[in-house]
Design an enzyme around this catalytic site. Structure first.
Site, PDB file in Angstrom:
ATOM      1  N   ASP A   1       4.329 -10.737  -6.525  1.00  0.00           N
ATOM      2  CA  ASP A   1       3.643  -9.500  -6.860  1.00  0.00           C
ATOM      3  C   ASP A   1       2.143  -9.728  -6.674  1.00  0.00           C
ATOM      4  O   ASP A   1       1.598 -10.715  -7.175  1.00  0.00           O
ATOM      5  CB  ASP A   1       3.951  -9.113  -8.314  1.00  0.00           C
ATOM      6  CG  ASP A   1       3.504  -7.717  -8.649  1.00  0.00           C
ATOM      7  OD1 ASP A   1       4.249  -6.777  -8.325  1.00  0.00           O
ATOM      8  OD2 ASP A   1       2.415  -7.565  -9.231  1.00  0.00           O
TER       9      ASP A   1
ATOM     10  N   ASN B   1      -6.814  -0.811  -4.668  1.00  0.00           N
ATOM     11  CA  ASN B   1      -6.781   0.590  -4.230  1.00  0.00           C
ATOM     12  C   ASN B   1      -7.932   1.392  -4.836  1.00  0.00           C
ATOM     13  O   ASN B   1      -8.571   2.197  -4.155  1.00  0.00           O
ATOM     14  CB  ASN B   1      -5.457   1.251  -4.607  1.00  0.00           C
ATOM     15  CG  ASN B   1      -4.351   0.945  -3.632  1.00  0.00           C
ATOM     16  OD1 ASN B   1      -4.593   0.614  -2.481  1.00  0.00           O
ATOM     17  ND2 ASN B   1      -3.122   1.042  -4.090  1.00  0.00           N
TER      18      ASN B   1
ATOM     19  N   HIS C   1      -6.903   3.381  -0.440  1.00  0.00           N
ATOM     20  CA  HIS C   1      -5.503   3.091  -0.108  1.00  0.00           C
ATOM     21  C   HIS C   1      -5.333   2.439   1.261  1.00  0.00           C
ATOM     22  O   HIS C   1      -4.424   1.640   1.459  1.00  0.00           O
ATOM     23  CB  HIS C   1      -4.645   4.353  -0.224  1.00  0.00           C
ATOM     24  CG  HIS C   1      -4.491   4.792  -1.645  1.00  0.00           C
ATOM     25  ND1 HIS C   1      -3.612   4.189  -2.509  1.00  0.00           N
ATOM     26  CD2 HIS C   1      -5.131   5.753  -2.351  1.00  0.00           C
ATOM     27  CE1 HIS C   1      -3.705   4.762  -3.689  1.00  0.00           C
ATOM     28  NE2 HIS C   1      -4.618   5.721  -3.628  1.00  0.00           N
TER      29      HIS C   1
ATOM     30  N   ASP D   1      -3.300  -0.918   1.830  1.00  0.00           N
ATOM     31  CA  ASP D   1      -2.265  -1.107   2.848  1.00  0.00           C
ATOM     32  C   ASP D   1      -2.552  -2.351   3.692  1.00  0.00           C
ATOM     33  O   ASP D   1      -1.639  -3.098   4.048  1.00  0.00           O
ATOM     34  CB  ASP D   1      -2.167   0.119   3.755  1.00  0.00           C
ATOM     35  CG  ASP D   1      -1.493   1.308   3.085  1.00  0.00           C
ATOM     36  OD1 ASP D   1      -0.951   1.148   1.963  1.00  0.00           O
ATOM     37  OD2 ASP D   1      -1.514   2.402   3.684  1.00  0.00           O
TER      38      ASP D   1
ATOM     39  N   GLU E   1       3.624  -3.241  -4.344  1.00  0.00           N
ATOM     40  CA  GLU E   1       3.041  -4.542  -4.038  1.00  0.00           C
ATOM     41  C   GLU E   1       3.975  -5.685  -4.412  1.00  0.00           C
ATOM     42  O   GLU E   1       3.545  -6.808  -4.599  1.00  0.00           O
ATOM     43  CB  GLU E   1       1.689  -4.692  -4.752  1.00  0.00           C
ATOM     44  CG  GLU E   1       1.757  -4.801  -6.254  1.00  0.00           C
ATOM     45  CD  GLU E   1       1.869  -3.467  -7.003  1.00  0.00           C
ATOM     46  OE1 GLU E   1       1.805  -3.508  -8.235  1.00  0.00           O
ATOM     47  OE2 GLU E   1       2.039  -2.405  -6.381  1.00  0.00           O
TER      48      GLU E   1
END
Length: 186
Positions: free
Chosen positions: A58, A66, A71, A75, A101
């Protein structure tokens, strides 16, 4: 003759489109890794061979990435992590993005020590090589939980143990690898 060629061409195109749609349904578009559905359809609740490790990864404090960078940067960090993961896994290992994630890797035929070594290599590579986004380096870390299957243990049992180990890593300060105790099944 032309009708036959046309029908053959149409059949081939339809077959290619079907294969492409099937692949798209099983693959995460951002990372190219298997998605959750594909991972669970492949492993489900079946018994894993003893000595199969599951790594649950994770990205730490991902919401902050973010929030601070947007965002698109988030990504890029996810795509970068998937590349780091692939670089550190063997060809026979299976990697998947199972949501947001969170990632999972299945490593067949490894000892708990070998699994921990792979997890540490992924963790360290991701920590020391930031994602590049618009000429800006975005550093991030991961927490990893590991569980290695015992004889007769189901994949869902091993996955649950790896997930618990992941939460221990997060509770333990993040950016660490935590292994679940080995479990012998009677």
């Amino acid at each position: 003759g032309l009708t036959g060629i046309g029908a053959l061409s149409l059949t081939l195109n339809q077959s290619r489109a079907t294969r492409r749609h099937r692949q798209e349904a099983l693959t995460d578009a951002l990372t190219g890794l298997l998605n959750r559905r594909a991972l669970f359809s492949r492993f489900g609740t079946t018994e894993l061979a003893a000595g199969t490790a599951i790594l649950m990864c994770d990205i730490d404090h991902f919401k902050g990435v973010n929030d601070r960078h947007g965002h698109a940067a988030g990504d890029a960090v996810i795509a970068h992590f998937s590349a780091v993961m692939r670089e550190n896994l063997r060809l026979e290992d299976v990697a998947a993005r199972i949501g947001g994630e969170e990632f999972c890797a299945i490593l067949p035929a490894v000892t708990p020590e070998e699994a921990k070594s792979v997890a540490e290599a992924i963790r360290k590579a991701f920590e020391t090589r930031p994602a590049e986004v618009d000429a800006m380096a975005i550093a991030a870390t991961i927490s990893v939980g590991i569980a290695t299957s015992g004889p007769g243990e189901s994949s869902s049992s091993v996955l649950n143990r790896a997930d618990h180990a992941l939460y221990k890593a997060k509770d333990g300060g993040r950016n660490i690898v935590t292994a679940a105790p080995f479990r012998l099944i009677a």
